[in-house]
Structure formats: structure tokens, C-alpha cells
Scaffold this motif. Structure first.
Motif, PDB file in Angstrom:
ATOM      1  N   SER A  57      42.203  83.553 -24.171  1.00 24.16           N
ATOM      2  CA  SER A  57      42.559  84.337 -23.537  1.00 24.16           C
ATOM      3  C   SER A  57      44.019  83.315 -22.704  1.00 24.16           C
ATOM      4  O   SER A  57      43.023  82.445 -23.062  1.00 24.16           O
ATOM      5  CB  SER A  57      41.457  84.519 -22.560  1.00 24.16           C
ATOM      6  N   MET A 107      49.173  87.367 -25.577  1.00 24.31           N
ATOM      7  CA  MET A 107      48.182  87.192 -26.528  1.00 24.31           C
ATOM      8  C   MET A 107      48.723  88.491 -27.461  1.00 24.31           C
ATOM      9  O   MET A 107      47.947  88.268 -28.566  1.00 24.31           O
ATOM     10  CB  MET A 107      47.621  88.548 -25.537  1.00 24.31           C
ATOM     11  N   CYS A 150      47.735  86.548 -31.173  1.00 20.50           N
ATOM     12  CA  CYS A 150      47.291  87.617 -32.368  1.00 20.50           C
ATOM     13  C   CYS A 150      47.279  88.107 -33.202  1.00 20.50           C
ATOM     14  O   CYS A 150      47.244  87.706 -34.659  1.00 20.50           O
ATOM     15  CB  CYS A 150      47.290  89.450 -32.008  1.00 20.50           C
ATOM     16  N   TYR A 171      37.576  88.913 -30.003  1.00 17.82           N
ATOM     17  CA  TYR A 171      37.946  89.393 -28.066  1.00 17.82           C
ATOM     18  C   TYR A 171      37.064  89.684 -27.453  1.00 17.82           C
ATOM     19  O   TYR A 171      36.021  89.809 -27.848  1.00 17.82           O
ATOM     20  CB  TYR A 171      38.998  90.354 -27.254  1.00 17.82           C
ATOM     21  N   GLY A 214      37.057  83.749 -25.146  1.00 17.27           N
ATOM     22  CA  GLY A 214      37.300  84.339 -24.713  1.00 17.27           C
ATOM     23  C   GLY A 214      37.061  84.223 -23.220  1.00 17.27           C
ATOM     24  O   GLY A 214      38.245  85.357 -22.548  1.00 17.27           O
TER      25      GLY A 214
END
Length: 336
Positions: free
Chosen positions: A23, A38, A42, A55, A60
Motif C-alpha cells: 500500500s 497505486m 499496478c 491486494y 498490503g
């Protein structure tokens, strides 16, 4: 030894290497989730050859996120893969709660937000009360109600020592909505016992890190979930790709380097996050180190450990740079 006769799962988890995604936070006092970061991270991981993303697992910092934050992240990353041209890309969402009810709610939230599969730790707050009966009942009840196929997550290090053994996992494998297990316990013997009974279509077995990916594949497993992929997604997925292509000598050579680099990830999540910022942050345009800090009250790595991490993980940098990005049909600039 008897082979299982259970039917194949309707929606098995695709094989390969999955990144349990960290995160990323805004550099503010409250450390709000940075959805733009994020999104970029990704797409970086997908271009890096990862076969799927997880996730809201341990990496995370799932226990530090609100339900609303979890939903917003899944929506963001589903948009990221869709914008990249792979709308059906596997997104696994952690649904680990301390109650059956909470885990079912998290599964429902994740499904609505765009997740493909669910990852579930055992409950552990009252560890002495988690009898075998309670443990098996928990997984069956959640799987009965979950709109997503469930992957069991076995990680005694974060569940007060609760460790599903091969008998427990074999019993749960017969559930039609339980499709596999992530073995972060690092028990290759457990993996062998499971793969000797079940085909991947019946119940898939994944290692919990990339430092034993090659042995996992040799034992009949179908991949791994590795925090190292946050830093070096190409190299970790490449070990798998080479093995699948029958290039086992090349795969083993790269596995040796990956295993030595991953030693830093074993030390702490703070080091994994620091390494992601150090080795990948500039590529993503994320240059503020605070983006990669753990969420408070947990602290970032100190200077001594940062230096050690750079030296330990740096052995993989040359390999990573040699591997090209995956190219997809739709090109975006990495922003919303």
C-alpha cells in the motif's frame, strides 16, 4: 496414497507469479491512501510480467486499512489493468477478518469493487479458541457465502502460530469454492503432500515467496505469491516463465539470485517497501520516500538497514534491467 476424485473447480486461480502489492500513502500526517501511486504501481507490475496481483494481504498492510480504503484500491487497480488493455487480469483481494461475518462482508465488497478472487487467513485473535472444528467451519462458511473463489492463506507468523496442516487443507480442498492455498509457512513437504493428492484444477498450491519458487514448481506447485515482485517484478516472474518453457537450468540460475535478493524481504515489510521506493520509485515518478513508508505506528527502515537492503537486493538489478517490459494492446501514460 490415493489420488483425490473431487471435481475440478469452476474457476481455478490462474497459474504463475503473483505480487502481494504494498500500500502506498500520501506524505501527510494521516497517511491517506495514494490512489494515483497505486494505479501507477499496478501498471508497472503488470508490464513487469506478473501473472496476477494480490491486494490487501500482509504486504498490503490489510489490518491497517479501512473497508472504504480497500474498496477504493480495488476499484483503482481494476481501472488500471483495464486501461492497460487486460480487463480480465487476475486481481486477488484479501478478505481476512477476525469473524466469519466480517470476512463475508469483505468478500462481497471486493467482488463489487472488481476483484476476481479472495485470499483468506484463519482467524487468530483468540488463538486458543480456534480449534480444528472452528477453523474448518470458518473457511467453509465464508466460502459458502463468498461471491469470489477463495484461496486459503497459511501464514503462522501473522496468525498467532495458527498453522493449517496438510490434513486440514485436504479437507477444505473438497469445497467447490475453495480453489487453492498460499503456503507462506514455507513448508515444501506440505506442498508435496497436497500436490500428490490434487491436480491444480482441483486445488492449486502456491509458495509464499519466490526464494523457493523453483522447488515449489518441481514439487508440483503452480506458482508463488512474492513480496519481492514489488521491487523486481520481471525477475520473479521470469523464474516461472523459464521453468514453464522447459529452460530449467536458466530458471535455476535465476532462482539462485532471486533467493539471495529476497533475503531482505524476509527481514521486514519496511525493507520491502524501502526497496520498492529505491529501485522502482523513480521509474514510476514516485520520488518522495514517504510514499513507501509503512503506515504508523510502524516505522520505516533505519539508515543501516537501508544500506544493507540496497547491497542485498542489488544483486538482482542487472538481471531485472535485461528483461523487457510486456507490451499490451493499449498504451497509457500511467495516470488517471
Amino acid at each position: 496414497m490415493q489420488k483425490s476424485t473431487i471435481p475440478p473447480k469452476e474457476k481455478p486461480l490462474p497459474r504463475g507469479v503473483y505480487c502481494p502489492v504494498i500500500s502506498l500513502y500520501k506524505p501527510t500526517a494521516r497517511q491517506e491512501i495514494d490512489l494515483d501511486a497505486m494505479y501507477k504501481h499496478c501498471q508497472f507490475l503488470v508490464r513487469g510480467g506478473q501473472h496476477g496481483l494480490v491486494y490487501q494481504g500482509t504486504n498490503g498492510e490489510a489490518v491497517l486499512l479501512s473497508p472504504e480504503e480497500k474498496i477504493s484500491v480495488i476499484k483503482t487497480v481494476r481501472k488500471a489493468v483495464t486501461d492497460l488493455g487486460v480487463p480480465d487480469y487476475p486481481i486477488v483481494a484479501g478478505i481476512s477478518g477476525q469473524s466469519t461475518n466480517e470476512s463475508i462482508q469483505l468478500a462481497e465488497d471486493a467482488a463489487k469493487a472488481g476483484a476476481s478472487f479472495a485470499l483468506l487467513l484463519p482467524p487468530s485473535f483468540w488463538a486458543k479458541s480456534v480449534t480444528e472444528e472452528a477453523l474448518l467451519g470458518f473457511y467453509r462458511d465464508v466460502a459458502d457465502a463468498s461471491p469470489l473463489p477463495v484461496v486459503i492463506y497459511n501464514f503462522p507468523g501473522v496468525t498467532s502460530g495458527i498453522d493449517l496442516n496438510s490434513d486440514d487443507l485436504s479437507a477444505l480442498a473438497s469445497h467447490p469454492n475453495i480453489v487453492g492455498v498460499k503456503l507462506t509457512c514455507g513448508n515444501v513437504g506440505k506442498a508435496v503432500r497436497l500436490t500428490s493428492k490434487f491436480t491444480p484444477a482441483q486445488f492449486s498450491v502456491y509458495g509464499g515467496s519466490s526464494d523457493f519458487l523453483f522447488p515449489t514448481l518441481e514439487a508440483g506447485g503452480v506458482g508463488c505469491v512474492t513480496g519481492m515482485a514489488n521491487v523486481f517484478p520481471k525477475s520473479t516472474s521470469r523464474v516461472y516463465d523459464l521453468w514453464i518453457a522447459g529452460k530449467k537450468e536458466e530458471s535455476k540460475r535465476l532462482q539462485d539470485i532471486v533467493a539471495n535478493a529476497e533475503w531482505a524481504c524476509k527481514k521486514s515489510l519496511a525493507l520491502t517497501k524501502f526497496a520498492a521506493g529505491y529501485f522502482a520509485g523513480k521509474k514510476l515518478g514516485l520520488t518522495d520516500p514517504k510514499t513507501f513508508f509503512p503506515r504508523k505506528p510502524y516505522l520505516p527502515a533505519n539508515e543501516k538497514m537501508q544500506k544493507w537492503t540496497i547491497e542485498t537486493m542489488g544483486v538482482l538489478l542487472e538481471e531485472e534491467e535485461k528483461i523487457p517490459d510486456k507490451v499490451f494492446g493499449k498504451v497509457v501514460n500511467g495516470t488517471h
